[in-house]
Write a protein that holds these residues in place. Structure first.
Motif, PDB file in Angstrom:
ATOM      1  N   TYR A  72       4.877  13.914   1.749  1.00 18.97           N
ATOM      2  CA  TYR A  72       5.532  12.671   1.342  1.00 18.97           C
ATOM      3  C   TYR A  72       6.744  13.069   0.498  1.00 18.97           C
ATOM      4  O   TYR A  72       6.693  13.094  -0.731  1.00 18.97           O
ATOM      5  N   GLN A  73       7.826  13.410   1.179  1.00 18.93           N
ATOM      6  CA  GLN A  73       8.983  14.031   0.538  1.00 18.93           C
ATOM      7  C   GLN A  73       9.595  13.190  -0.569  1.00 18.93           C
ATOM      8  O   GLN A  73       9.928  13.712  -1.633  1.00 18.93           O
ATOM      9  N   ALA A 121       0.784  -1.234   0.000  1.00 20.23           N
ATOM     10  CA  ALA A 121       0.000   0.000   0.000  1.00 20.23           C
ATOM     11  C   ALA A 121       0.816   1.285   0.000  1.00 20.23           C
ATOM     12  O   ALA A 121       0.356   2.303  -0.508  1.00 20.23           O
ATOM     13  N   PHE A 122       2.013   1.240   0.578  1.00 19.88           N
ATOM     14  CA  PHE A 122       2.727   2.495   0.815  1.00 19.88           C
ATOM     15  C   PHE A 122       4.156   2.464   0.293  1.00 19.88           C
ATOM     16  O   PHE A 122       4.827   1.437   0.359  1.00 19.88           O
ATOM     17  N   PHE A 123       4.600   3.627  -0.171  1.00 21.22           N
ATOM     18  CA  PHE A 123       5.961   3.789  -0.676  1.00 21.22           C
ATOM     19  C   PHE A 123       6.990   3.643   0.448  1.00 21.22           C
ATOM     20  O   PHE A 123       8.033   3.052   0.260  1.00 21.22           O
ATOM     21  N   GLU A 124       6.667   4.195   1.614  1.00 20.00           N
ATOM     22  CA  GLU A 124       7.559   4.095   2.770  1.00 20.00           C
ATOM     23  C   GLU A 124       6.829   3.400   3.917  1.00 20.00           C
ATOM     24  O   GLU A 124       6.305   4.055   4.813  1.00 20.00           O
ATOM     25  N   PRO A 125       6.784   2.081   3.886  1.00 18.62           N
ATOM     26  CA  PRO A 125       6.053   1.354   4.939  1.00 18.62           C
ATOM     27  C   PRO A 125       6.796   1.386   6.274  1.00 18.62           C
ATOM     28  O   PRO A 125       7.999   1.604   6.323  1.00 18.62           O
ATOM     29  N   TRP A 126       6.025   1.159   7.340  1.00 18.55           N
ATOM     30  CA  TRP A 126       6.642   0.963   8.643  1.00 18.55           C
ATOM     31  C   TRP A 126       7.443  -0.321   8.568  1.00 18.55           C
ATOM     32  O   TRP A 126       7.036  -1.286   7.908  1.00 18.55           O
ATOM     33  N   SER A 127       8.545  -0.384   9.262  1.00 20.16           N
ATOM     34  CA  SER A 127       9.316  -1.624   9.289  1.00 20.16           C
ATOM     35  C   SER A 127       8.611  -2.637  10.187  1.00 20.16           C
ATOM     36  O   SER A 127       7.873  -2.267  11.104  1.00 20.16           O
ATOM     37  N   ALA A 156      -8.333  11.678  18.278  1.00 23.62           N
ATOM     38  CA  ALA A 156      -7.764  10.467  17.696  1.00 23.62           C
ATOM     39  C   ALA A 156      -7.053  10.867  16.410  1.00 23.62           C
ATOM     40  O   ALA A 156      -7.413  11.852  15.768  1.00 23.62           O
ATOM     41  N   GLU A 157      -6.034  10.100  16.064  1.00 24.56           N
ATOM     42  CA  GLU A 157      -5.347  10.309  14.804  1.00 24.56           C
ATOM     43  C   GLU A 157      -5.168   8.959  14.127  1.00 24.56           C
ATOM     44  O   GLU A 157      -4.767   7.985  14.759  1.00 24.56           O
ATOM     45  N   ILE A 158      -5.490   8.917  12.842  1.00 24.74           N
ATOM     46  CA  ILE A 158      -5.262   7.716  12.056  1.00 24.74           C
ATOM     47  C   ILE A 158      -3.863   7.812  11.479  1.00 24.74           C
ATOM     48  O   ILE A 158      -3.570   8.736  10.722  1.00 24.74           O
ATOM     49  N   PHE A 159      -3.011   6.875  11.849  1.00 23.28           N
ATOM     50  CA  PHE A 159      -1.649   6.853  11.314  1.00 23.28           C
ATOM     51  C   PHE A 159      -1.598   6.105   9.998  1.00 23.28           C
ATOM     52  O   PHE A 159      -0.901   6.515   9.074  1.00 23.28           O
ATOM     53  N   THR A 160      -2.301   4.998   9.930  1.00 26.40           N
ATOM     54  CA  THR A 160      -2.314   4.218   8.695  1.00 26.40           C
ATOM     55  C   THR A 160      -3.551   3.329   8.668  1.00 26.40           C
ATOM     56  O   THR A 160      -4.023   2.873   9.712  1.00 26.40           O
TER      57      THR A 160
END
Length: 144
Positions: free
Chosen positions: A130-131, A20-26, A64-68
């Motif tokens: 998203y740099q 889903a993401f270019f920079e995923p969480w490890s 609340a915050e949605i991170f992913t």
């Protein structure tokens, strides 16, 4: 079915994150947060016992915050993202959360449309959020 994420879900969640993401969480950080970050909420969606989507959010004070939030590509357009977002909103309401915040790429039209369907409003733009992709992000909020 939506349930709390477990350590045993890390491989599948990591695979979905990578799709889903270019920079995923490890995977290492995902497991570390599952074990020790009490400010984060981790949930997965299952279909026939298989993890097909997930979300990670935080609840601090009355926000609340949605991170992913992500769904396996093979299970898109089946209402899973809607179910995950419904779950997040219901959980937030039960914790007396007043607002839910998120950032989303200005290019991610399906996600933006889903969030708008849920009553999220664009509050501003974060330039070059998203740099590595050179993409801006909308900062969106939903009042509960």
């Amino acid at each position: 079915m939506i349930r709390k994420m477990e350590i045993s879900d890390a491989d599948e969640v990591y695979n979905i994150e990578n799709q889903a993401f270019f920079e995923p969480w490890s995977k290492k950080n995902l497991i570390k947060d599952l074990k020790s970050n009490s400010f984060l909420n981790h949930y997965v969606a299952e279909v026939d016992g298989k993890v097909v989507g997930f979300y990670i959010s935080s609840h601090v004070m009355d926000e609340a915050e949605i991170f992913t939030i992500a769904v396996n590509k093979k299970y898109k357009k089946m209402g899973i993202a809607t179910a995950l977002l419904n779950h997040l909103v219901e959980t937030s309401l039960s914790k007396n959360i007043k607002e839910v915040w998120l950032e989303v790429s200005t290019n991610n039209i399906p996600a933006i449309n889903l969030y708008k369907k849920f009553g999220f409003e664009i509050m501003g733009i974060r330039k070059n959020y998203y740099q590595k992709l050179g993409e801006d992000a909308y900062n969106m909020k939903k009042e509960l």
